[in-house]
Design an enzyme around this catalytic site. Structure first.
Site, PDB file in Angstrom:
ATOM      1  N   PRO A  11       0.791  -1.225   0.000  1.00 23.70           N
ATOM      2  CG  PRO A  11      -0.122  -1.125   2.121  1.00 23.70           C
ATOM      3  CD  PRO A  11       0.526  -2.070   1.158  1.00 23.70           C
ATOM      4  CG  ASN A  12      -0.285   4.424   1.219  1.00 24.40           C
ATOM      5  OD1 ASN A  12      -1.220   4.986   0.647  1.00 24.40           O
ATOM      6  ND2 ASN A  12      -0.398   3.921   2.421  1.00 24.40           N
ATOM      7  NE  ARG A  19       0.540  13.458  -1.929  1.00 26.00           N
ATOM      8  CZ  ARG A  19       0.118  13.476  -3.180  1.00 26.00           C
ATOM      9  NH1 ARG A  19       0.987  13.513  -4.180  1.00 26.00           N
ATOM     10  NH2 ARG A  19      -1.171  13.442  -3.462  1.00 26.00           N
ATOM     11  CE1 TYR A  24       8.989   5.123   2.792  1.00 30.41           C
ATOM     12  CE2 TYR A  24       7.535   7.029   2.869  1.00 30.41           C
ATOM     13  CZ  TYR A  24       7.948   5.824   3.391  1.00 30.41           C
ATOM     14  OH  TYR A  24       7.351   5.312   4.515  1.00 30.41           O
ATOM     15  CG  ASN A  75       8.417  -2.071   0.235  1.00 28.96           C
ATOM     16  OD1 ASN A  75       7.843  -2.229   1.319  1.00 28.96           O
ATOM     17  ND2 ASN A  75       9.024  -0.949  -0.102  1.00 28.96           N
ATOM     18  CB  ALA A  78       1.679   0.093   6.381  1.00 25.82           C
ATOM     19  CD  GLU A  99      10.505  -7.859   5.124  1.00 28.41           C
ATOM     20  OE1 GLU A  99      10.942  -8.918   5.637  1.00 28.41           O
ATOM     21  OE2 GLU A  99       9.850  -7.016   5.768  1.00 28.41           O
ATOM     22  CG  HIS A 101      11.202  -2.633   4.609  1.00 31.59           C
ATOM     23  ND1 HIS A 101       9.837  -2.464   4.540  1.00 31.59           N
ATOM     24  CD2 HIS A 101      11.415  -3.855   5.115  1.00 31.59           C
ATOM     25  CE1 HIS A 101       9.255  -3.550   5.005  1.00 31.59           C
ATOM     26  NE2 HIS A 101      10.193  -4.418   5.361  1.00 31.59           N
ATOM     27  NE  ARG A 108      10.121   5.773   8.588  1.00 28.84           N
ATOM     28  CZ  ARG A 108       9.193   5.667   7.629  1.00 28.84           C
ATOM     29  NH1 ARG A 108       9.311   4.747   6.687  1.00 28.84           N
ATOM     30  NH2 ARG A 108       8.159   6.483   7.617  1.00 28.84           N
TER      31      ARG A 108
HETATM   32  O1  CA2 Z   1      10.545   1.798   3.793  1.00 28.87           O
HETATM   33  C1  CA2 Z   1       9.684   1.148   3.201  1.00 28.87           C
HETATM   34  O2  CA2 Z   1       9.831   0.720   2.053  1.00 28.87           O
HETATM   35  C2  CA2 Z   1       8.330   0.883   3.866  1.00 28.87           C
HETATM   36  O3  CA2 Z   1       7.939  -0.436   3.546  1.00 28.87           O
HETATM   37  C3  CA2 Z   1       7.371   1.893   3.261  1.00 28.87           C
HETATM   38  C4  CA2 Z   1       5.987   1.850   3.905  1.00 28.87           C
HETATM   39  C5  CA2 Z   1       6.081   1.943   5.423  1.00 28.87           C
HETATM   40  O4  CA2 Z   1       4.807   1.802   5.991  1.00 28.87           O
HETATM   41  C6  CA2 Z   1       7.010   0.888   5.969  1.00 28.87           C
HETATM   42  O5  CA2 Z   1       7.087   1.046   7.366  1.00 28.87           O
HETATM   43  C7  CA2 Z   1       8.399   1.003   5.383  1.00 28.87           C
HETATM   44  C8  CA2 Z   1       5.152   3.041   3.418  1.00 28.87           C
HETATM   45  C9  CA2 Z   1       5.017   3.119   1.951  1.00 28.87           C
HETATM   46  C10 CA2 Z   1       4.441   4.441   1.616  1.00 28.87           C
HETATM   47  O6  CA2 Z   1       5.094   4.902   0.490  1.00 28.87           O
HETATM   48  C11 CA2 Z   1       4.985   6.221   0.201  1.00 28.87           C
HETATM   49  C12 CA2 Z   1       5.823   6.692  -0.757  1.00 28.87           C
HETATM   50  C13 CA2 Z   1       5.794   8.016  -1.093  1.00 28.87           C
HETATM   51  C14 CA2 Z   1       4.897   8.856  -0.500  1.00 28.87           C
HETATM   52  C15 CA2 Z   1       4.034   8.382   0.461  1.00 28.87           C
HETATM   53  C16 CA2 Z   1       4.070   7.051   0.804  1.00 28.87           C
END
Ligand code: CA2
Length: 145
Positions: A11-12, A19, A24, A75, A78, A99, A101, A108
């Site tokens: 997700p996301n 963003r 990221y 990946n 969340a 996996e 991240h 974090r």
């Molecule tokens: O660091 C990572 O790749 C995560 O898997 C990213 C997840 C986060 O919940 C994990 O704890 C770590 C969040 C992905 C959201 O991705 C976005 C990218 C750009 C803007 C907003 C969200």
């Protein structure tokens, strides 16, 4: 089958590069796909990409990969920190699981320090930015030799 690798994003991650660049980066998920596909040309790997914001859809994708895909690079976003369902699906999958991240989840919030998926993953890459996906593709290639 032997050289097919599925890169699954949770997700996301469709928002990547648009963003929160301080966490990221500026690279989009399409860019990541292009970089990985380019890299895979050097290897005998065929890559398939997917992204979903829905837990059940990710479970379906993993189930459908079984027997058809040699390795999964995931990946889970969340869902890493919450999803026993994704862990259960990966436990049934018979290939290699890596996996990824983008961020260093250990630097974090505490709730990000634990990943259910890590209980099944053969390797975990975190904190290397989007370069982590390419590192995973390289390592997957070595493991599948
Ligand atoms: O660091 C990572 O790749 C995560 O898997 C990213 C997840 C986060 O919940 C994990 O704890 C770590 C969040 C992905 C959201 O991705 C976005 C990218 C750009 C803007 C907003 C969200």
């Amino acid at each position: 089958m032997i050289n097919l690798v599925h890169i699954i994003n949770g997700p996301n991650l469709n928002l990547l590069g648009t963003r929160q660049p301080e966490i990221y980066g500026n690279t989009t998920l399409n860019d990541v796909e292009a970089r990985c596909s380019n890299l895979a040309k050097n290897f005998s790997l065929n890559l398939k990409f997917s992204q979903s914001n829905h837990e059940g859809e990710i479970v379906d994708t993993i189930q459908n990969a079984n027997g058809l895909v040699a390795g999964i690079i995931i990946n889970p976003g969340a869902f890493s920190h919450t999803s026993v369902a994704i862990l259960d699906a990966l436990n049934v999958f018979e290939g290699v699981v890596l996996e990824v991240h983008i961020s260093n989840i250990h630097r974090r919030e505490e709730f990000r320090h634990k990943s259910y998926v890590s209980l099944r993953a053969d390797g975990v890459i975190c904190g290397f930015g989007v370069r982590g996906y390419e590192i995973a593709v390289e390592h997957m290639n070595e493991l599948l030799q």
